[in-house]
Design an enzyme around this catalytic site. Structure first.
Site, short mmCIF file in Angstrom:
data_model
loop_
_atom_site.label_atom_id
_atom_site.label_comp_id
_atom_site.label_asym_id
_atom_site.label_seq_id
_atom_site.Cartn_x
_atom_site.Cartn_y
_atom_site.Cartn_z
N GLY A 1 36.12 36.61 33.32
CA GLY A 1 36.97 35.51 32.89
C GLY A 1 37.88 35.82 31.72
O GLY A 1 38.48 34.90 31.16
N GLU A 2 38.02 37.09 31.34
CA GLU A 2 38.85 37.43 30.18
C GLU A 2 40.03 38.31 30.53
O GLU A 2 40.74 38.80 29.64
CB GLU A 2 37.99 38.13 29.11
CG GLU A 2 36.86 37.26 28.57
CD GLU A 2 36.15 37.91 27.39
OE1 GLU A 2 36.61 38.98 26.93
OE2 GLU A 2 35.15 37.36 26.92
N LEU B 1 49.64 38.44 41.04
CA LEU B 1 50.37 37.38 40.34
C LEU B 1 49.90 37.19 38.91
O LEU B 1 50.64 36.67 38.08
CB LEU B 1 50.22 36.06 41.10
CG LEU B 1 50.84 36.04 42.48
CD1 LEU B 1 50.56 34.71 43.16
CD2 LEU B 1 52.32 36.29 42.42
N GLU C 1 39.29 33.46 45.05
CA GLU C 1 39.56 32.19 45.72
C GLU C 1 39.41 31.01 44.76
O GLU C 1 40.16 30.03 44.84
CB GLU C 1 38.62 32.03 46.92
CG GLU C 1 38.91 32.97 48.09
CD GLU C 1 38.40 34.39 47.86
OE1 GLU C 1 38.74 35.28 48.66
OE2 GLU C 1 37.66 34.62 46.88
N ASN D 1 44.79 40.14 43.05
CA ASN D 1 45.87 39.22 42.69
C ASN D 1 46.93 39.85 41.78
O ASN D 1 46.72 39.98 40.57
CB ASN D 1 45.27 37.97 42.03
CG ASN D 1 46.29 36.88 41.83
OD1 ASN D 1 47.45 37.00 42.24
ND2 ASN D 1 45.87 35.79 41.21
N PRO E 1 36.24 46.56 35.80
CA PRO E 1 35.63 46.60 37.14
C PRO E 1 35.58 45.20 37.75
O PRO E 1 35.39 44.20 37.04
CB PRO E 1 34.22 47.15 36.88
CG PRO E 1 34.31 47.82 35.54
CD PRO E 1 35.33 47.05 34.77
N ARG E 2 35.72 45.13 39.06
CA ARG E 2 35.76 43.84 39.75
C ARG E 2 34.42 43.13 39.72
O ARG E 2 34.36 41.91 39.57
CB ARG E 2 36.19 44.08 41.21
CG ARG E 2 36.20 42.83 42.08
CD ARG E 2 37.34 41.91 41.73
NE ARG E 2 37.44 40.80 42.66
CZ ARG E 2 38.37 39.85 42.59
NH1 ARG E 2 39.26 39.90 41.61
NH2 ARG E 2 38.41 38.87 43.46
#
Length: 421
Positions: free
Chosen positions: A309-310, A336, A59, A334, A267-268
């Site tokens: 963040g990478e 996109l 989000e 996501n 991994p998330r």
């Protein structure tokens, strides 16, 4: 019904806190700033802020172009961004630094919500995607704070979850001035929950307006240079428990035909980084990690991206992307991000969180659905062996991404209207 809901919230709060403590065993950031969960903040009091709530990393990424537009348009208004998860908090810091104030959203308890409102004093409240908290919504209405839900989505699964308490949800939605839905399907689902149709419009998906990091492609090229431009590379991004084993088995199938192939796996959730690394090593793969090795060498078969963040640079470096959360009923993540970088996109059968975007990519020949875990290896191998098809899918993915842009402009017009009123 609201009183019963509030009573239930008080009763389950000890369980929620215990869960928070348990998650903190693996990821210590859950133990930090826990007082904020109850509305106690070190944040200096602000007045007339624009408050944006984005529950977690996905989000926050979706809200990035909107928050940047708000900073440019309303230079004198303090911006406050709330999240629920530490990973979302970290992403806010990465994207915006000190240009916005960040705190955790409190639990939906009246005393905690009241403390939050007194400290933040928003002139406008913006909820990103789907977060319906009745006490929070009623607090906005009581204080005359315009409340909007933007980039609103509502999966069939979420809709079923809300139906047993539809009366309470309908009352909460009556506090909302405007819903800017991602799609016609999402708009229809909000109407079925009792939202006033005159307050719903379809604005499109903010994620199509996300900026592609300027250094993602050069960084991806540099990575390819280090491990070999001709080497077959695929990435599994934002994976969950129950998926990694299937992904690793798929990579074993790929290695039988392409012995120099490399799998990048991200991994998330950070608390699972070490667990996934151990699983990879236990299966006998030659393994490297981002935290220890920085980049894989020709000798490595699997590279675990244990950093936040990478992901974009690694999407840019891969030949194709499998987007996780879709082999298990999480609902997908996501699609996109790889599409914006002209990468072919593979997903599993469970994509209800990104239903219309995923269907659009598949319909336009930019993506493909893997029917089951057992089929993943064969589908990945077919694409790695077919450079022409990969190039065609990647081109179409970028076309889809570019053609859907413009949601930020439409949402900003709605925000301007609310603030003028």
């Amino acid at each position: 019904m609201r009183y019963l809901y509030t009573l239930a919230m008080y009763l389950v709060t000890p369980i929620i806190v215990l869960r928070l403590l348990a998650r903190g065993v693996r990821y210590r950031d859950y133990h930090r700033r826990w007082r904020e969960r109850f509305g106690f903040y070190d944040l200096p009091p602000v007045r007339g802020s624009i408050w944006v709530h984005a529950v977690s990393v996905g989000e926050v990424n979706a809200a990035e172009p909107l928050i940047k537009a708000l900073r440019e348009e309303y230079t004198n208004a303090p911006l406050v961004v709330t999240t629920v998860t530490p990973t979302g908090s970290e992403r806010v810091r990465q994207l915006f630094g000190n240009s916005v104030s960040h705190v955790y959203l409190p639990y939906d308890l009246p005393f905690a919500v009241s403390r939050f409102m007194k400290r933040v004093r928003p002139r406008l409240a913006i909820i990103v995607e789907t977060e319906i908290w009745p006490n929070l919504y009623f607090a906005c209405k009581k204080r005359g704070i315009p409340l909007m839900i933007v980039n609103a989505r509502l999966s069939e699964r979420s809709l079923r979850g809300y139906r047993p308490m539809q009366g309470l949800v309908r009352s909460a939605l009556s506090c909302v001035r405007q819903i800017a839905a991602q799609s016609r399907t999402d708009a229809a689902r909000y109407r079925s929950l009792g939202m006033d149709p005159s307050r719903i419009l379809v604005s499109g998906n903010l994620k199509f307006d996300m900026p592609v990091p300027y250094d993602a492609v050069p960084a991806g090229d540099a990575l390819r240079q280090q491990w070999g431009r001709l080497r077959p590379v695929w990435i599994a991004g934002s994976t969950h428990e129950g998926e990694e084993l299937a992904i690793l088995e798929a990579h074993l199938e790929v290695l039988k035909r392409l012995p120099d192939a490399l799998l990048l796996i991200a991994p998330r959730h950070p608390e699972r980084f070490k667990m996934v690394e151990n699983s990879v090593r236990s299966l006998g793969f030659s393994t490297a990690t981002r935290s220890t090795d920085r980049v894989p060498t020709a000798a490595h078969q699997v590279f675990v991206i244990d950093a936040m963040g990478e992901l974009m640079q690694f999407y840019a470096a891969a030949d194709l992307a499998f987007v996780g959360g879709s082999l298990v009923p999480i609902g997908g993540h996501n699609v996109l991000e790889p599409a914006a970088l002209s990468k072919p996109v593979l997903v599993g059968p469970h994509t209800f969180n990104f239903e219309e975007i995923t269907l659009t990519l598949i319909r336009e020949g930019a993506g493909a659905r893997v029917d089951s875990s057992d089929a993943l290896g064969g589908d990945v191998l077919k694409l790695l062996l077919d450079q022409g098809r990969r190039a065609q899918m990647g081109t179409r993915a970028k076309v889809v991404f570019d053609s859907e842009r413009g949601a930020v402009k439409r949402v900003m017009e709605l925000i301007d209207r609310q603030l003028q009123e």
